[in-house]
Write an enzyme that holds these catalytic residues in place. Structure first.
Site, PDB file in Angstrom:
ATOM      1  N   CYS A  30       1.121  -1.093  -0.071  1.00 42.23           N
ATOM      2  CA  CYS A  30      -0.225  -0.469  -0.302  1.00 42.23           C
ATOM      3  C   CYS A  30       1.122   1.473   0.046  1.00 42.23           C
ATOM      4  O   CYS A  30       0.272   2.453  -0.165  1.00 42.23           O
ATOM      5  CB  CYS A  30      -1.573   0.132   1.203  1.00 42.23           C
ATOM      6  N   HIS A  87      -3.261   6.921   2.905  1.00 44.59           N
ATOM      7  CA  HIS A  87      -3.765   5.892   2.666  1.00 44.59           C
ATOM      8  C   HIS A  87      -5.474   5.502   3.024  1.00 44.59           C
ATOM      9  O   HIS A  87      -5.750   5.502   4.517  1.00 44.59           O
ATOM     10  CB  HIS A  87      -2.618   4.573   2.752  1.00 44.59           C
ATOM     11  N   ASN A 144     -10.802  -0.284  -0.038  1.00 45.89           N
ATOM     12  CA  ASN A 144      -8.850   0.490  -0.003  1.00 45.89           C
ATOM     13  C   ASN A 144      -8.342  -0.206  -2.139  1.00 45.89           C
ATOM     14  O   ASN A 144      -9.174  -1.602  -1.464  1.00 45.89           O
ATOM     15  CB  ASN A 144      -8.490  -0.624   0.858  1.00 45.89           C
TER      16      ASN A 144
HETATM   17  N1  ACO Z   1     -19.366  -9.416   8.598  1.00 50.11           N
HETATM   18  C1  ACO Z   1     -19.977  -9.429   9.113  1.00 50.11           C
HETATM   19  N2  ACO Z   1     -19.377 -10.451  10.055  1.00 50.11           N
HETATM   20  C2  ACO Z   1     -17.761 -10.424  10.685  1.00 50.11           C
HETATM   21  C3  ACO Z   1     -17.047  -9.749   9.406  1.00 50.11           C
HETATM   22  C4  ACO Z   1     -17.814  -9.130   8.378  1.00 50.11           C
HETATM   23  N3  ACO Z   1     -17.225  -9.101   6.750  1.00 50.11           N
HETATM   24  N4  ACO Z   1     -15.714  -9.795   9.272  1.00 50.11           N
HETATM   25  C5  ACO Z   1     -15.054 -10.507  10.223  1.00 50.11           C
HETATM   26  N5  ACO Z   1     -17.310 -10.641  10.759  1.00 50.11           N
HETATM   27  C6  ACO Z   1     -17.399 -10.808  12.182  1.00 50.11           C
HETATM   28  C7  ACO Z   1     -15.507 -11.737  12.897  1.00 50.11           C
HETATM   29  O1  ACO Z   1     -16.183 -13.090  12.917  1.00 50.11           O
HETATM   30  C8  ACO Z   1     -16.007 -11.807  13.941  1.00 50.11           C
HETATM   31  O2  ACO Z   1     -17.266 -12.656  14.921  1.00 50.11           O
HETATM   32  P1  ACO Z   1     -16.860 -13.961  15.748  1.00 50.11           P
HETATM   33  O3  ACO Z   1     -17.210 -12.766  17.401  1.00 50.11           O
HETATM   34  O4  ACO Z   1     -18.248 -14.495  16.262  1.00 50.11           O
HETATM   35  O5  ACO Z   1     -15.477 -13.839  15.665  1.00 50.11           O
HETATM   36  C9  ACO Z   1     -16.313 -10.120  14.846  1.00 50.11           C
HETATM   37  O6  ACO Z   1     -16.988  -9.718  13.205  1.00 50.11           O
HETATM   38  C10 ACO Z   1     -15.232  -9.405  15.294  1.00 50.11           C
HETATM   39  O7  ACO Z   1     -13.814  -9.788  14.382  1.00 50.11           O
HETATM   40  P2  ACO Z   1     -12.798  -9.151  14.130  1.00 50.11           P
HETATM   41  O8  ACO Z   1     -12.099  -9.675  13.577  1.00 50.11           O
HETATM   42  O9  ACO Z   1     -12.246  -9.246  16.169  1.00 50.11           O
HETATM   43  O10 ACO Z   1     -13.407  -7.604  13.785  1.00 50.11           O
HETATM   44  P3  ACO Z   1     -12.812  -6.764  14.510  1.00 50.11           P
HETATM   45  O11 ACO Z   1     -13.511  -5.591  15.348  1.00 50.11           O
HETATM   46  O12 ACO Z   1     -11.368  -6.212  14.762  1.00 50.11           O
HETATM   47  O13 ACO Z   1     -12.460  -5.753  13.223  1.00 50.11           O
HETATM   48  C11 ACO Z   1     -11.460  -5.009  11.278  1.00 50.11           C
HETATM   49  C12 ACO Z   1     -12.355  -5.700  11.804  1.00 50.11           C
HETATM   50  C13 ACO Z   1     -12.443  -4.420  10.568  1.00 50.11           C
HETATM   51  C14 ACO Z   1     -10.661  -5.901   9.727  1.00 50.11           C
HETATM   52  C15 ACO Z   1     -10.053  -4.344  11.813  1.00 50.11           C
HETATM   53  O14 ACO Z   1      -9.733  -5.218  12.727  1.00 50.11           O
HETATM   54  C16 ACO Z   1      -9.171  -3.161  11.675  1.00 50.11           C
HETATM   55  O15 ACO Z   1     -10.069  -2.651  11.229  1.00 50.11           O
HETATM   56  N6  ACO Z   1      -8.488  -3.939  10.853  1.00 50.11           N
HETATM   57  C17 ACO Z   1      -7.404  -3.498   9.640  1.00 50.11           C
HETATM   58  C18 ACO Z   1      -6.966  -4.011   8.990  1.00 50.11           C
HETATM   59  C19 ACO Z   1      -6.630  -3.081   7.743  1.00 50.11           C
HETATM   60  O16 ACO Z   1      -7.950  -2.324   7.268  1.00 50.11           O
HETATM   61  N7  ACO Z   1      -6.772  -3.767   6.324  1.00 50.11           N
HETATM   62  C20 ACO Z   1      -7.117  -3.317   5.572  1.00 50.11           C
HETATM   63  C21 ACO Z   1      -5.872  -4.080   4.708  1.00 50.11           C
HETATM   64  S1  ACO Z   1      -4.019  -3.834   4.864  1.00 50.11           S
HETATM   65  C22 ACO Z   1      -3.587  -2.138   5.003  1.00 50.11           C
HETATM   66  O17 ACO Z   1      -3.572  -1.193   3.742  1.00 50.11           O
HETATM   67  C23 ACO Z   1      -2.928  -1.939   6.011  1.00 50.11           C
END
Ligand code: ACO
Length: 325
Positions: free
Chosen positions: A115, A250, A280
């Site tokens: 990225c 980004h 993204n």
């Molecule tokens: N729809 C519904 N539920 C979902 C989805 C979805 N698309 N994806 C995950 N879940 C569920 C999971 O299964 C989990 O359920 P459970 O508690 O029953 O196991 C629950 O939601 C929570 O999941 P987490 O992974 O703990 O969710 P979190 O609150 O951490 O959010 C996220 C996940 C949005 C990816 C967060 O970690 C984040 O923002 N991370 C940054 C990563 C990012 O933005 N990456 C982009 C690419 S990298 C880059 O460009 C730098």
């Protein structure tokens, strides 16, 4: 204050998005997710995806827009730097393919800094200009990250969209005020592996691992590195936050952008976004956002812009640019 002087000016911007748009509602019809989950966790409402369309097509469109904005033709280019994470070719490089499509005759090189690739490209371009390798350089970020995760993984596949952004930079100017890039090797946080063919001595096709992401660790590293980078480049450029028109970040996730904004204690209007409508798009996010600001008339001569990108690696890059076109 630093003693290094940068010789570079942005003279044109361009961008292009695929025609097909997938809303969160459409995703909720093909996987176990909802508009509410995706919107609140990521800020994404819809994304453009390459469906019955090639990455090369939007890459060419973005480049042609940037050349037009710069008032030059492909023949005037001395170098093409192409930032790309994944495309259908392993070889040749995507920059080489695009060079032929636009009718350029200059050399091209592909870089993969995930990225952060577009800003790494800016830094390489500045070095080429400084050392006399080139005077006019195209930096194009053409990305198709929607094809990296498996779409059976709802936690990663909903995050991405496809797109292409390009800028033309020129030696005629001194409008880059500071640049910085960092690499902290931590592949385990965010990675994907391609399939490697069998040989007479390796019996199995190896690799082929769709995107694996530790979302919380990516979040933590992104926020911490980006604010460090931003503070460092602002100090190097000897500018204060009230001089900054926009922080062009980004577009990974609105919650990452918001966390960085809170740490910097800056108002929302200084952080323009596309994430709602694009998702993204890896390294294409920043040039696409810059092109929007340029084409919507939101930039004036001498505006100070601070760019910051972060992603797999973990690799980050930031720079301060005076808008002067
Ligand atoms: N729809 C519904 N539920 C979902 C989805 C979805 N698309 N994806 C995950 N879940 C569920 C999971 O299964 C989990 O359920 P459970 O508690 O029953 O196991 C629950 O939601 C929570 O999941 P987490 O992974 O703990 O969710 P979190 O609150 O951490 O959010 C996220 C996940 C949005 C990816 C967060 O970690 C984040 O923002 N991370 C940054 C990563 C990012 O933005 N990456 C982009 C690419 S990298 C880059 O460009 C730098």
């Amino acid at each position: 204050m630093q003693n290094y002087f940068y010789n570079m000016r942005i003279i044109g911007t361009g961008s292009a998005l695929p025609k097909f748009v997938a809303t969160n509602q459409m995703l909720s019809e093909v996987m176990d997710t909802s508009d509410e989950w995706i919107s609140t966790r990521t800020g994404i409402k819809r994304r453009h995806l390459l469906v019955n369309q090639e990455l090369e097509e939007i890459g060419v469109e973005a480049i042609e827009n940037a050349l037009k904005d710069a008032g030059i033709t492909a023949k005037d280019l001395d170098y093409i730097i192409c930032s790309n994470t994944v495309n259908e070719y392993i070889t040749p490089g995507l920059g080489c393919v695009l060079q032929g499509h636009i009718g350029a005759t200059c050399p091209s090189i592909d870089i993969n800094a995930a990225c952060a690739g577009f800003l790494y490209g800016m830094q390489i371009a500045e070095s080429f200009i400084k050392t006399g390798v080139a005077k006019k350089i195209l930096i194009v970020a053409a990305e198709e990250p929607s094809r990296i995760p498996t779409w059976t993984d709802r936690s990663t596949s909903v995050l991405f969209g496809d797109g292409a952004g390009a800028v033309v930079v020129s030696a005629e100017g001194d409008d880059v005020l500071a640049m910085r890039s960092t690499t902290t090797s931590a592949p385990i946080v965010l990675y994907s592996k391609r399939a490697m063919e069998k040989t007479p001595f390796v019996g199995e096709i190896e690799g082929n691992v769709p995107l694996v992401m530790n979302g919380r660790e990516v979040f933590r590293m992104a926020v911490s590195n980006s604010q460090d980078d931003i503070k460092a480049v602002m100090e190097d450029a000897n500018i204060t936050s009230n001089q900054v028109k926009y922080f062009v970040l980004h577009q990974a996730n609105i919650r990452i952008i918001e966390a960085i904004r809170h740490f910097l204690d800056e108002p929302e209007e200084k952080f323009p976004t596309t994430i709602e409508n694009t998702g993204n798009m890896s390294s294409a996010c920043i040039p696409i956002l810059l092109d929007r600001l340029n084409k919507e008339g939101k930039l004036s001569k001498n505006d100070i812009l601070v760019f910051s990108a972060f992603g797999a690696g973990f690799q980050t890059s930031a720079c301060v640019v005076r808008w002067n076109k």
